[in-house]
Structures are given as C-alpha cells and as structure tokens.
Scaffold this active site. Sequence first.
Site, PDB file in Angstrom:
ATOM      1  CD  GLU A 122      -1.522   2.194   7.752  1.00  0.00           C
ATOM      2  OE1 GLU A 122      -0.330   2.427   7.520  1.00  0.00           O
ATOM      3  OE2 GLU A 122      -1.888   1.243   8.469  1.00  0.00           O
ATOM      4  CG  HIS A 140       4.658  -5.109   7.589  1.00  0.00           C
ATOM      5  ND1 HIS A 140       4.086  -5.682   6.472  1.00  0.00           N
ATOM      6  CD2 HIS A 140       4.072  -3.898   7.727  1.00  0.00           C
ATOM      7  CE1 HIS A 140       3.202  -4.840   5.953  1.00  0.00           C
ATOM      8  NE2 HIS A 140       3.170  -3.756   6.699  1.00  0.00           N
ATOM      9  CG  ASP A 156       0.051   0.621   4.132  1.00  0.00           C
ATOM     10  OD1 ASP A 156      -0.110  -0.145   3.166  1.00  0.00           O
ATOM     11  OD2 ASP A 156       0.577   0.262   5.194  1.00  0.00           O
TER      12      ASP A 156
HETATM   13  C1  3PY Z   1       3.257   3.040   6.752  1.00  0.00           C
HETATM   14  O1  3PY Z   1       4.042   3.943   6.394  1.00  0.00           O
HETATM   15  O2  3PY Z   1       2.357   2.603   6.035  1.00  0.00           O
HETATM   16  C2  3PY Z   1       3.403   2.449   8.083  1.00  0.00           C
HETATM   17  O3  3PY Z   1       2.596   1.681   8.491  1.00  0.00           O
HETATM   18  C3  3PY Z   1       4.585   2.795   8.907  1.00  0.00           C
HETATM   19  O4  3PY Z   1       5.718   2.847   8.225  1.00  0.00           O
HETATM   20 MG    MG Z   2       1.280   0.982   7.026  1.00  0.00          MG
END
Ligand code: 3PY
Ligand code: MG
Length: 255
Positions: A152, A48, A178
């Site tokens: 995630e 990002h 995520d």
């Molecule tokens: C998330 O929280 O998805 C990350 O990749 C780190 O903040």
């Molecule tokens: Mg993330």
Amino acid sequence: MDAARVAAFRKKLDATGVYGPFSKTEDPAFIECMGHAGFDFCIIDLEHGPNSIRSAQDLVRAAELSGLLPIVRMPEEAHNRIGAALDIGAAGVQIPQVTTAEAARDAVRHARYAPLGMRGVCRYVRNARYSATSKSDYFTAANDALVIVQLEGREALDNLDDILGVDGIDILFIGPYDLSQSLGVTGQTQHPEVVATVERITARCRERGLAVGTFVESPEDARKWHARGVRYLCYAVDVGIFYSACRDIATALQG
Ligand code: 3PY
Ligand code: MG
C-alpha cells in the site's frame, strides 16, 4: 481453525472469488450478522479500531459459529504477534504495510512452524483446543493458515517483484486508501493514478499466479475489480455498512 473450511475457502478463492467485510467493533453480533448474510470471511481488525487479541478471540468464535472464515489483520510492525492471532483461532493473518521482501519473509516466518517458518511453539491455546488436538495434527494443520500481505505504498511498488518472489504468501492485498496517501491524493481511492496502480499490481500478481485482493466500497467497484481478476474482495466495514443503513432509513423517514 477448521482445516476443511480453509480448504473450501482456498478452492472458492481460486474459482469464483470470496467476499467479506472488515470488522472494527468488539461486538460479536456484527460478525454473526455478516455470517448469516452469506459472506465468506471477515477481517477482524487490530490495525484500526478498538480490538485487541482478547476481544478478537470472541469474534473468531462468532465467525466460526456463523460460517465465516476469520482473518485477523495485525497492527503495523507487530510481526511478533502473528502467532498470538493464530493461537486464538484465526484462519489467516493479514499484515499491513509490507514494503520489502525481507518484511514479507519475516511475516511468513512468524506465521509458520518449521520447516516453513519459526513461529513460537505452544499448543495450550484455543487453536489446538487447549492441547486436546494431537501434536502431529495440530502442527500440520496450523501451517495451512492463510498469509495475506498488504502492499500500500511507493516503497512496496519499487520492491514489487522481490516481494512477489517470497515463498509462502497466499494472497497479496492492495490497500487503496494507504496507496492513495502514498501517491499524494489522500483518500481519493478512485483517482486515476490510484486505479492505474492497483491495475498494474493486479496484472503483475496474476502473471505470477498469485491471488490478489483489494478493498471495495460498492457492488459496482467489486464487480469492476473482479472482472480484472481480483478474487479476495474485502467489502467495506461493519460500522460503515451499519451507518449507511441508518442514514438511508433516517433519510427515508424524514425526507
Ligand atoms: C487501505 O485501503 O489502505 C486498507 O488498508 C484497506 O482498506
Ligand atoms: Mg491500509
């Protein structure tokens, strides 16, 4: 990559835990501020924000000069760029959205030279001091870079035990943002289901003896996860920290 610094980082990771922000600007001054402030590491973000391998190289230099361990977070599905991030001197790579053991193995393969992996071989790069480092020293030391995989999403949860069985992962990082989206509560990182899932993954990692990391946005949150055994604590984002400081000052002046 400074081998002594990586060794000290690994030791502190196991002993007391390590702390560091994400960086989403291209300006090395933010990195230097983090280092002078006393953080252990920074994560230069290529997933990002505006950074590229080119801008990241100067940020890695700034990290080294100010005493931070530079980790580079890769863009999604860019395993073939892992070697490039290590070439510029990253001491570790963080791979987002790893969902299967196969993807985790592939990340390790791109981060390590044989026999541990099959990273593309070149020593005319910053990390080998453009060939000033001897071949044997370079190829041995380079294999000590940290490999951090991010879990995630639901698919990763389904495959958790298989992923934890992959050799060569140094830290398993849980991305609460995520994860929240994947659980249907986008952005609600404190939602009970998100918190319970992070707790479950953390406990499973600890049973397997694997270091675990997550993202926190307050000292209270950092303490809470540290108490549960999280040792790689990624604390907020440079621009967010700067925004909060600006907002507090503006409010104090005008309020
Ligand atoms: C998330 O929280 O998805 C990350 O990749 C780190 O903040
Ligand atoms: Mg993330």
